[in-house]
Each structure stands twice: as structure tokens, then as C-alpha cells.
Write a protein that holds these residues in place. Structure first.
Motif, PDB file in Angstrom:
ATOM      1  N   PHE A 195       1.121  -1.355   0.086  1.00  0.00           N
ATOM      2  CA  PHE A 195      -0.018  -0.003   0.041  1.00  0.00           C
ATOM      3  C   PHE A 195       0.827   1.264  -0.078  1.00  0.00           C
ATOM      4  N   PRO A 196       0.358   2.272  -0.573  1.00  0.00           N
ATOM      5  CA  PRO A 196       1.107   3.553  -0.676  1.00  0.00           C
ATOM      6  C   PRO A 196       1.313   4.106   0.721  1.00  0.00           C
ATOM      7  N   GLY A 197       2.519   4.494   1.055  1.00  0.00           N
ATOM      8  CA  GLY A 197       2.992   4.933   2.469  1.00  0.00           C
ATOM      9  C   GLY A 197       3.662   3.847   3.188  1.00  0.00           C
ATOM     10  N   GLY A 198       3.680   2.679   2.645  1.00  0.00           N
ATOM     11  CA  GLY A 198       4.382   1.469   3.327  1.00  0.00           C
ATOM     12  C   GLY A 198       5.718   1.885   3.598  1.00  0.00           C
ATOM     13  N   ASN A 199       6.714   0.854   4.160  1.00  0.00           N
ATOM     14  CA  ASN A 199       7.822   1.244   4.349  1.00  0.00           C
ATOM     15  C   ASN A 199       8.594  -0.230   4.222  1.00  0.00           C
ATOM     16  N   THR A 200      10.107  -0.041   3.746  1.00  0.00           N
ATOM     17  CA  THR A 200      10.835  -1.146   3.920  1.00  0.00           C
ATOM     18  C   THR A 200      11.244  -1.749   5.265  1.00  0.00           C
ATOM     19  N   GLY A 201      10.916  -0.916   6.218  1.00  0.00           N
ATOM     20  CA  GLY A 201      11.361  -1.373   7.671  1.00  0.00           C
ATOM     21  C   GLY A 201      10.503  -2.538   8.234  1.00  0.00           C
ATOM     22  N   ARG A 202       9.171  -2.843   7.569  1.00  0.00           N
ATOM     23  CA  ARG A 202       8.412  -3.920   7.994  1.00  0.00           C
ATOM     24  C   ARG A 202       7.668  -4.677   6.738  1.00  0.00           C
ATOM     25  N   ALA A 203       8.095  -6.044   6.958  1.00  0.00           N
ATOM     26  CA  ALA A 203       7.622  -6.892   5.802  1.00  0.00           C
ATOM     27  C   ALA A 203       6.453  -7.454   6.456  1.00  0.00           C
ATOM     28  N   ASN A 204       5.626  -6.692   6.851  1.00  0.00           N
ATOM     29  CA  ASN A 204       4.423  -7.163   7.413  1.00  0.00           C
ATOM     30  C   ASN A 204       4.274  -8.417   8.267  1.00  0.00           C
ATOM     31  N   ASP A 205       3.805  -9.678   7.867  1.00  0.00           N
ATOM     32  CA  ASP A 205       3.775 -10.691   9.022  1.00  0.00           C
ATOM     33  C   ASP A 205       5.042 -11.517   9.359  1.00  0.00           C
ATOM     34  N   HIS A 206       6.081 -11.086   8.328  1.00  0.00           N
ATOM     35  CA  HIS A 206       7.560 -11.545   8.780  1.00  0.00           C
ATOM     36  C   HIS A 206       7.665 -10.646  10.311  1.00  0.00           C
ATOM     37  N   TYR A 207       7.150  -9.479  10.465  1.00  0.00           N
ATOM     38  CA  TYR A 207       7.320  -8.641  11.516  1.00  0.00           C
ATOM     39  C   TYR A 207       6.091  -8.846  12.530  1.00  0.00           C
ATOM     40  N   TRP A 208       5.098  -8.856  12.168  1.00  0.00           N
ATOM     41  CA  TRP A 208       3.812  -8.977  13.154  1.00  0.00           C
ATOM     42  C   TRP A 208       3.648 -10.359  13.368  1.00  0.00           C
ATOM     43  N   THR A 209       4.179 -11.401  13.073  1.00  0.00           N
ATOM     44  CA  THR A 209       3.969 -12.833  13.614  1.00  0.00           C
ATOM     45  C   THR A 209       5.055 -12.958  14.894  1.00  0.00           C
ATOM     46  N   TYR A 252      10.948 -12.766   9.135  1.00  0.00           N
ATOM     47  CA  TYR A 252      10.825 -13.426  10.287  1.00  0.00           C
ATOM     48  C   TYR A 252      12.207 -14.007  11.186  1.00  0.00           C
ATOM     49  N   PHE A 253      12.885 -14.990  10.440  1.00  0.00           N
ATOM     50  CA  PHE A 253      13.791 -15.555  10.797  1.00  0.00           C
ATOM     51  C   PHE A 253      15.060 -14.661  11.185  1.00  0.00           C
ATOM     52  N   TYR A 254      15.102 -13.501  10.302  1.00  0.00           N
ATOM     53  CA  TYR A 254      16.175 -12.563  10.815  1.00  0.00           C
ATOM     54  C   TYR A 254      15.847 -11.946  12.124  1.00  0.00           C
ATOM     55  N   LEU A 255      14.581 -11.899  12.405  1.00  0.00           N
ATOM     56  CA  LEU A 255      14.281 -11.376  13.659  1.00  0.00           C
ATOM     57  C   LEU A 255      14.216 -12.299  14.992  1.00  0.00           C
ATOM     58  N   ALA A 256      13.934 -13.447  14.583  1.00  0.00           N
ATOM     59  CA  ALA A 256      13.806 -14.487  15.634  1.00  0.00           C
ATOM     60  C   ALA A 256      14.515 -15.673  15.750  1.00  0.00           C
ATOM     61  N   SER A 257      15.143 -15.943  14.573  1.00  0.00           N
ATOM     62  CA  SER A 257      16.119 -17.185  14.621  1.00  0.00           C
ATOM     63  C   SER A 257      17.492 -16.948  14.760  1.00  0.00           C
ATOM     64  N   ASN A 258      18.200 -18.153  15.515  1.00  0.00           N
ATOM     65  CA  ASN A 258      19.509 -17.953  15.734  1.00  0.00           C
ATOM     66  C   ASN A 258      20.377 -18.330  14.679  1.00  0.00           C
ATOM     67  N   THR A 259      19.693 -18.950  13.481  1.00  0.00           N
ATOM     68  CA  THR A 259      20.750 -19.315  12.482  1.00  0.00           C
ATOM     69  C   THR A 259      20.782 -18.602  11.035  1.00  0.00           C
ATOM     70  N   PHE A 260      20.001 -17.613  10.979  1.00  0.00           N
ATOM     71  CA  PHE A 260      20.066 -16.724  10.161  1.00  0.00           C
ATOM     72  C   PHE A 260      21.414 -15.952   9.846  1.00  0.00           C
ATOM     73  N   ASN A 261      21.868 -15.471   8.859  1.00  0.00           N
ATOM     74  CA  ASN A 261      23.185 -14.983   8.732  1.00  0.00           C
ATOM     75  C   ASN A 261      22.955 -13.114   8.354  1.00  0.00           C
ATOM     76  N   GLY A 262      22.513 -12.455   9.623  1.00  0.00           N
ATOM     77  CA  GLY A 262      22.207 -11.307   9.430  1.00  0.00           C
ATOM     78  C   GLY A 262      22.813 -10.639  10.926  1.00  0.00           C
ATOM     79  N   SER A 263      23.107  -9.379  10.946  1.00  0.00           N
ATOM     80  CA  SER A 263      23.740  -8.621  12.085  1.00  0.00           C
ATOM     81  C   SER A 263      22.762  -8.482  13.394  1.00  0.00           C
ATOM     82  N   GLN A 264      21.449  -8.710  12.946  1.00  0.00           N
ATOM     83  CA  GLN A 264      20.293  -8.769  14.098  1.00  0.00           C
ATOM     84  C   GLN A 264      20.663 -10.168  14.859  1.00  0.00           C
ATOM     85  N   VAL A 265      21.020 -11.153  14.046  1.00  0.00           N
ATOM     86  CA  VAL A 265      21.002 -12.413  14.781  1.00  0.00           C
ATOM     87  C   VAL A 265      22.423 -12.781  15.193  1.00  0.00           C
ATOM     88  N   ARG A 266      23.575 -12.338  14.423  1.00  0.00           N
ATOM     89  CA  ARG A 266      24.876 -12.566  14.993  1.00  0.00           C
ATOM     90  C   ARG A 266      25.189 -11.985  16.149  1.00  0.00           C
TER      91      ARG A 266
END
Length: 549
Positions: A64-78, A308-322
Motif C-alpha cells: 500500500f502507498p505509504g508503506g515502508n521497507t522497515g516492515r515486511a508485514n507478517d514477517h514482523y507481526w508474527t 521473520y527468521f532474521y528477527l527470531a532465529s539464531n541461524t539466519f546470517n544477519g547482524s540482528q542475529v549474529r
């Protein structure tokens, strides 16, 4: 919503279609798709709903217009619910995507925050699309068919899902307030000019709307064609099992125990419980036998470092996880019986390798675990964990780290599915509903099915009072559904606060968690209720600053 709807309707007729079927694009240029053409066939109505589903796991600016790259919807909401409730615990001071701010209760309590705004508009985007489909079908321009009823069932189900989600976040909990007078969210049906919004309906009115939509969805699905195809793609489609599951959640949250139990039984039919290997495989695919509904995230639509896995998993390769190993409440993990295989998904004795850990115990020099008597033993344990779970050199380890959510390709940023509903949840809903009706034997039976599947020594008969049953049901929900986002709504239903310091502590750092280290129960703390977005108050003539939560 009014200003958003004006712009949404300019694209709503063709945005879902052009994003869901390439051959449609080959025949008809995007700028040539009219409103009438977009709604002219049952197939095109299904494409609109396909777009709604793709929107569950797409970055919000593509929905939707006005959305933002900082939230990928239910990747975040779940996972949001477990982050807010203190179940998914942060071990270090990382803040990608405001995930730390969310944990500290500095997102949903601020009306101008990205989380508050985008959650509201994403759910209303679903409602808008569902209304378009429902209103079009109700014009009686199509011949009745199984395919038409299947589309209608999905549209009603999506609308019910979105309204239930909204009222549970932006309204006071049904069981802890006065639903007949507590303000809920606006109920919208129109998709025509002048696109005005409505005032806030009461919590009771929104719940009634959800119930009516769920019943309409069930009636339509009973005349429908059923899910097409099979495998993970089919599980992206809403069907009658999903609606029964949503009805079970709806009924449980409002204290309609009998309906909750009956609907839970209907929902799980045909979705057998996982075995040990499946349960420990990572919850990264909707192909798992007990998944009733989930998003099959295709590579072309992956959210990468918004997932979702970037935010919650310990095996994803991203700075939030590492940099920020996610851990579980040690009070929960320590209570898991040795005979319960779910204990294997958590590592209480993992070394703390992070020199920036919030508890100040990172690195060998700060080691407090007597299991490691030398630095070599400490380093070897870290290496073994990284080897077994596919972590890269930059990944940190931490006591009570979890591997319940495991990337299908660990050490990468490859996409994984999002699971929304499993049959395990339905057994727990039935057990809770039976316990609340003081049907001890009924609650024991539902609890036994799940418990015995997970714990070789489980004996439901020892829980022979309503109080002991509810204590065990709460424990099972926290363990079985850990990381899947149910913590927030569970705590509101149970009217439980957050206390990371009690009973020896959860393992969360008071310095890191700040005000969210302890929170009063929802019935006496209005901060549990999400703020209405300021943009909504500014744009909607029917909602003013006095309507703010």
C-alpha cells in the motif's frame, strides 16, 4: 484511513493482479486494466485474494502507498507478540528494524511509530481488498459455483482475520474490560467514493462482526471446491480448517469456551501432530504435517533482512542475529522435563561468546559456567554448536539460546516460510476451553494427546483441578508455541503482567529491557493497548485526539 483508501483504490484493482500472474500481464498492459475488467471474472477475484496473501509476507511499501521497507508485514507481526511479551529475549543491544525498541515497549505505545502505523494500515488493506471481493460477489453478477463460493469464503475469512487482529491490539482485551463500551476499531464495508472512514465501533461490535464473517466463510466453504493442489502452496490458501481455527481463537479470546473447543477440533482435522524429528527440524516450512495455514515464501519475494527468521532465529546470517542471540526464559526451559524432546531445541549451557552481551558475562574471562574449566573447553563448546547448527564465524552463542526456529539453509539469508496456524495450538485451545468450563476429564484428554506426543513420561491425570490444569496448559502453550507470536494475546487473555526479575529471573538484562523488565497486568495497564496511529487521527474526521488509547 480515509486518505489511505483514496490512494489504495487507484491501484487496488490491478496491483494484486499484476503481482500474481505473469500471463495476465502478457495479455493486458497494466495501465489498460479497468476496474470493471479487474472484477469481471471469478478468476480475477481469486487473483486479488492471491495478492492479499502475497501481501502477508511482502515489504509493506509493495502492498500500500505509504508503506515502508522497515516492515515486511507478517514477517514482523508474527513474532511481534513474543517480542512484546518477553518470551523472545534479546541478549545484546542490537536494534535493527526497531526490534529492540519494540521489545522495550517504545513502538506500540507511540502513535507516530512505524509499527503502530503500518500494522493498522496493513490490516485495513486486507479489509479493503476483502470488501471489494465480497461486495462484488454480493451484486449477484456471477453464476453460483464451487469456485465462486471458494473465493467468497476466503474473502470473509481474511476480513475476519484482519478485524480480530486489529481489535486485539488496538482495543482492550475482551475478558478484562467492558466490551460493550470499550472502543474498538472502525468497521468498514464501503469501497466507493467518497471513501470516508467511520468512528471506532465498540469491542463487542467488532467481535460480533468477526463472528458473522467467520460463519459466512464457513457457509461459503461448505459449498466450495476446496484447496487446489497440494503442498506448501496450497497451505497458503485459506480454507474451512483455517476458518474453524480463527473461530477457535476468536471464541477463546471472548470466553465462549464451548465454541472454542468445538471449533478447535474441526480446525485440526486432517493435520496430524509432528513427530520428534519434524518438531526439531526448525519450523521453517509449511510442509510440516500439522501446519494448517502459513505463507510459502518464494525466493522472488523474500524479504531478506526484513524476515521473520532474521528477527527470531539464531541461524539466519544477519547482524540482528549474529550480534543479538535470541534466548528463551530460563525459568521456562529449566521446567521442561528431561523426557520431553522439546528441551533439545534450547541450549541452557551454551557458552556466552559475546563480549557485548547485555548481562556482562560474555567471553571466557567472564565465564560463570562451571561446566567449562578451561578456555579450550569453552572455545570447543562454541565450535561444536556452530558446526552442528550451521552458524558462521560471526555468530555469537549464549546460555539458553534456542534452535526451535532454524533456517532451512543455516548461515545464509535464504527465505523460509511463515507458519500462522498449527494443530498443536488447536489441542491447547480445546484443553483451555475445557478447563475453563471445569470439564477436567475433557481438558485432560486434549492435553494428553499433545503432551504424550512430546514427552514420553507425560501423565495428564496428575492435573486434576481447574487450577492445576490451567497452570499446565499455560506452560504447554509457552513451550509448544514459543517464538510463534502468541505471547501478547495470551497474556491479555490471562491478565498476566511481565516480570523478568521474579523467581530467579528470566535471563533478560534490566539495563537493556528498561521499562519492559516489569509490566503490570493488562487490566490495570493501558500500555498493553496499541496507540491509534496519529496519521489516522489526522486524516479521519470521525476519530479525534480524544479517541486515542
Amino acid at each position: 484511513m480515509s486518505y489511505k483508501i483514496k490512494y489504495l483504490l487507484l491501484v487496488v484493482m490491478f496491483l494484486p493482479i499484476i503481482s500474481c500472474q505473469d500471463d495476465f500481464l502478457e495479455r493486458t498492459p497494466t495501465d489498460a486494466v479497468s476496474d470493471v475488467e479487474a472484477l469481471s471474472t471469478v478468476e480475477n477475484l481469486q487473483l486479488i485474494l492471491n495478492g492479499v496473501h502475497r501481501g502477508l509476507y511482502s515489504q509493506s511499501q509493495t502492498v500500500f502507498p505509504g508503506g515502508n521497507t522497515g516492515r515486511a508485514n507478517d514477517h514482523y507481526w508474527t513474532p511481534l507478540g513474543d517480542n512484546l511479551a518477553g518470551y523472545l529475549i534479546h541478549s545484546a543491544n542490537a536494534n535493527n528494524l526497531a526490534w529492540r525498541n519494540t521489545m522495550q515497549w517504545n513502538e506500540h505505545t507511540i502513535p507516530t511509530s512505524l509499527t503502530t502505523r503500518l500494522f493498522w494500515y496493513h490490516r485495513y488493506n486486507i479489509i479493503l481488498h476483502a470488501n471489494i471481493v465480497i461486495n462484488r460477489i454480493n451484486e449477484d453478477v456471477f453464476s453460483d459455483s464451487e469456485e465462486l463460493n471458494e473465493v467468497l469464503g476466503q474473502a470473509y475469512a481474511y476480513r475476519a482475520f484482519a478485524y480480530l487482529s486489529l481489535v486485539q491490539h488496538y482495543g482492550r482485551g475482551y475478558l478484562i474490560g467492558n466490551p460493550t463500551t470499550d472502543p474498538g476499531v472502525p468497521i468498514l464495508f464501503s469501497t466507493e467514493s467518497p471513501y470516508t472512514s467511520e468512528p471506532r465501533s465498540t469491542v463487542e461490535e467488532v467481535y460480533q462482526r468477526v463472528g458473522e464473517d467467520l460463519d459466512s466463510a464457513i457457509a461459503a466453504f461448505e459449498l466450495g471446491s476446496g484447496r487446489s493442489g497440494g503442498g506448501p502452496v496450497a497451505k497458503s490458501q485459506l480454507n474451512i480448517n483455517v476458518v474453524h481455527g480463527l473461530k477457535a481463537r476468536w471464541a477463546l479470546s471472548k470466553g465462549d469456551w464451548e465454541t472454542a473447543a468445538e471449533s478447535a477440533v474441526e480446525a485440526r482435522a486432517g493435520f496430524p501432530l509432528l513427530n520428534e524429528d519434524e518438531w526439531l527440524s526448525g519450523f521453517n516450512t509449511t510442509e510440516l504435517s500439522e501446519v494448517i495455514w502459513g505463507s510459502n515464501v518464494i525466493p522472488a519475494e523474500t524479504a531478506f533482512f526484513r524476515s521473520y527468521f532474521y528477527l527470531a532465529s539464531n541461524t539466519f546470517n544477519g547482524s540482528q542475529v549474529r550480534n543479538n542471540t535470541k534466548i528463551a526464559d530460563r525459568r521456562l526451559i529449566d521446567a521442561i522435563p528431561a523426557t520431553d524432546y522439546r528441551r533439545k531445541a534450547f541450549l541452557p549451557d551454551a557458552p556466552n561468546s559475546n563480549s557485548s552481551a547485555a548481562n556482562g558475562e560474555g567471553g571466557w574471562d567472564n565465564n560463570t559456567n562451571p561446566l567449562y574449566t578451561t578456555e579450550d573447553e569453552f572455545d570447543e563448546a562454541i565450535a561444536e554448536i556452530k558446526s552442528e547448527y550451521g552458524l558462521v564465524s560471526g555468530h555469537n552463542t549464549h546460555p539458553y539460546m534456542h534452535f526451535k526456529l532454524r533456517s532451512s539453509n543455516p548461515g545464509t539469508s535464504d527465505p523460509d516460510d511463515i507458519i500462522y496456524m498449527r494443530s498443536s495450538e488447536m489441542y491447547l485451545i480445546e484443553a483451555e476451553a475445557m478447563a475453563m468450563m471445569n470439564d477436567v476429564s475433557g481438558a485432560q484428554a486434549a492435553l494428553a494427546t499433545l503432551g504424550e506426543a512430546r514427552d514420553s513420561a507425560f501423565d495428564a491425570t496428575v492435573f486434576n483441578t481447574q487450577e492445576s490444569l490451567m497452570d499446565q496448559i499455560k506452560f504447554q502453550r509457552r513451550l509448544e508455541l514459543w517464538g510463534e507470536g502468541f505471547g501478547y494475546t495470551d497474556k491479555i487473555r490471562w491478565d498476566e503482567g511481565i516480570d523478568h526479575l521474579a523467581d530467579g529471573g528470566s535471563g533478560a538484562s534490566a539495563v537493556l529491557y528498561q521499562q519492559s523488565i516489569q509490566r503490570e497486568r493488562p487490566s490495570v495497564n493501558d500500555d498493553w493497548i496499541f496507540k491509534i496511529p496519529q496519521a489516522e487521527i489526522d486524516a479521519n474526521p470521525n476519530i479525534s485526539a480524544s479517541d486515542q488509547n
